[in-house]
Design a protein around this motif. Sequence first.
Motif, PDB file in Angstrom:
ATOM      1  N   GLN A   1       0.824  -1.225   0.050  1.00  0.00           N
ATOM      2  CA  GLN A   1       0.020  -0.139  -0.111  1.00  0.00           C
ATOM      3  C   GLN A   1       0.923   1.340   0.080  1.00  0.00           C
ATOM      4  O   GLN A   1       1.428   1.351   0.806  1.00  0.00           O
TER       5      GLN A   1
ATOM      6  N   ASP B   1       0.887   4.494  -0.339  1.00  0.00           N
ATOM      7  CA  ASP B   1       0.403   5.553   0.557  1.00  0.00           C
ATOM      8  C   ASP B   1       0.297   5.470   1.965  1.00  0.00           C
ATOM      9  O   ASP B   1      -0.697   4.552   2.564  1.00  0.00           O
TER      10      ASP B   1
ATOM     11  N   GLU C   1      -9.471   7.376  -3.616  1.00  0.00           N
ATOM     12  CA  GLU C   1      -8.702   5.939  -4.261  1.00  0.00           C
ATOM     13  C   GLU C   1      -7.493   5.699  -3.387  1.00  0.00           C
ATOM     14  O   GLU C   1      -6.728   6.384  -3.286  1.00  0.00           O
TER      15      GLU C   1
ATOM     16  N   ARG D   1      -4.835   2.772  -3.143  1.00  0.00           N
ATOM     17  CA  ARG D   1      -3.987   1.946  -3.800  1.00  0.00           C
ATOM     18  C   ARG D   1      -3.462   0.723  -2.969  1.00  0.00           C
ATOM     19  O   ARG D   1      -3.038   0.794  -2.008  1.00  0.00           O
ATOM     20  N   CYS D   2      -3.432  -0.411  -3.844  1.00  0.00           N
ATOM     21  CA  CYS D   2      -3.167  -1.728  -3.254  1.00  0.00           C
ATOM     22  C   CYS D   2      -2.421  -2.668  -4.289  1.00  0.00           C
ATOM     23  O   CYS D   2      -3.037  -2.707  -5.382  1.00  0.00           O
ATOM     24  N   ASN D   3      -1.199  -2.910  -4.230  1.00  0.00           N
ATOM     25  CA  ASN D   3      -0.484  -3.824  -5.429  1.00  0.00           C
ATOM     26  C   ASN D   3      -0.169  -5.152  -4.646  1.00  0.00           C
ATOM     27  O   ASN D   3       0.281  -5.039  -3.325  1.00  0.00           O
TER      28      ASN D   3
ATOM     29  N   GLN E   1      -2.177  -5.427 -13.694  1.00  0.00           N
ATOM     30  CA  GLN E   1      -1.397  -4.452 -12.938  1.00  0.00           C
ATOM     31  C   GLN E   1      -1.286  -5.060 -11.207  1.00  0.00           C
ATOM     32  O   GLN E   1      -0.695  -4.497 -10.500  1.00  0.00           O
TER      33      GLN E   1
ATOM     34  N   SER F   1      -3.201  -5.012  -9.282  1.00  0.00           N
ATOM     35  CA  SER F   1      -3.819  -4.241  -8.213  1.00  0.00           C
ATOM     36  C   SER F   1      -5.136  -4.507  -7.817  1.00  0.00           C
ATOM     37  O   SER F   1      -6.017  -5.066  -8.514  1.00  0.00           O
TER      38      SER F   1
ATOM     39  N   ASN G   1      -7.449  -1.495  -6.245  1.00  0.00           N
ATOM     40  CA  ASN G   1      -7.485  -0.208  -5.735  1.00  0.00           C
ATOM     41  C   ASN G   1      -9.132  -0.264  -4.966  1.00  0.00           C
ATOM     42  O   ASN G   1     -10.055  -0.355  -5.669  1.00  0.00           O
TER      43      ASN G   1
ATOM     44  N   ARG H   1     -12.144   2.548  -3.985  1.00  0.00           N
ATOM     45  CA  ARG H   1     -12.781   3.850  -4.422  1.00  0.00           C
ATOM     46  C   ARG H   1     -13.847   4.279  -3.549  1.00  0.00           C
ATOM     47  O   ARG H   1     -14.524   3.117  -3.077  1.00  0.00           O
TER      48      ARG H   1
ATOM     49  N   CYS I   1      -5.384  -3.479   2.875  1.00  0.00           N
ATOM     50  CA  CYS I   1      -5.520  -4.440   1.768  1.00  0.00           C
ATOM     51  C   CYS I   1      -4.729  -5.868   2.236  1.00  0.00           C
ATOM     52  O   CYS I   1      -3.901  -5.801   2.911  1.00  0.00           O
TER      53      CYS I   1
END
Lengths: 115, 115
Positions: B6, B8, B20, B22-24, B71, B73, B75, B77, B91
């Motif tokens: 994550q 951020d 939003e 983010r999560c990868n 990706q 990902s 995410n 939102r 996440c």
Amino acid sequence: EPEVTQTPSHQVTQMGQEVILRCVPISNHLYFYWYRQILGQKVEFLVSFYNNEISEKSEIFDDQFSVERPDGSNFTLKIRSTKLEDSAMYFCASRLLAGGINEQFFGPGTRLTVL
Amino acid sequence: AQSVTQPDIHITVSEGASLELRCNYSYGATPYLFWYVQSPGQGLQLLLKYFSGDTLVQGIKGFEAEFKRSQSSFNLRKPSVHWSDAAEYFCAVGSPSQAGTALIFGKGTTLSVSS
């Protein structure tokens, strides 16, 4: 709505002392877990428990840790001789089924402070 | 190695603005994907989950997440943030092939909402 409960909410202990953290999983759930979160770090898996035995454990879960389901409702995590680095938030979770698509339900956590 | 990122640590959003998070993830196969929220003093509450099928999933409290395989990902939102959304968001991924497997969490993103 059924929920996972944990006691105490905050535990302060001296280094070297034993602590027992208690959890009451959701009553019809079969899988139980302990996770911990050191301040500012990730939530990390410690151990899972199914059918009265450990199913899986992480590297963190060394000989100082043990789990027990003493009475069919409680699920406990014992730390035999606490270290400063055991200070963390400890989360209990439970899950309905052993397989299939179902999520883990988490308790509110016990904050353990080792002095 | 399996991991969740994550990027951020802390986000501040104005009330009513969109969000939003983010999560990868890094995983051998497409995992099960989750977003949890933790309000102060509360446990980890499941917002939404993805197991298969439609890559846009709806959750509670007006949240949605989109799985993008290309990706890696997932995410989170929300079109209009409310002050009560201020919390920490995690996440997590889980194995689709092993029953009862532990979740792997990201470090979390703290959401602040300004008026």
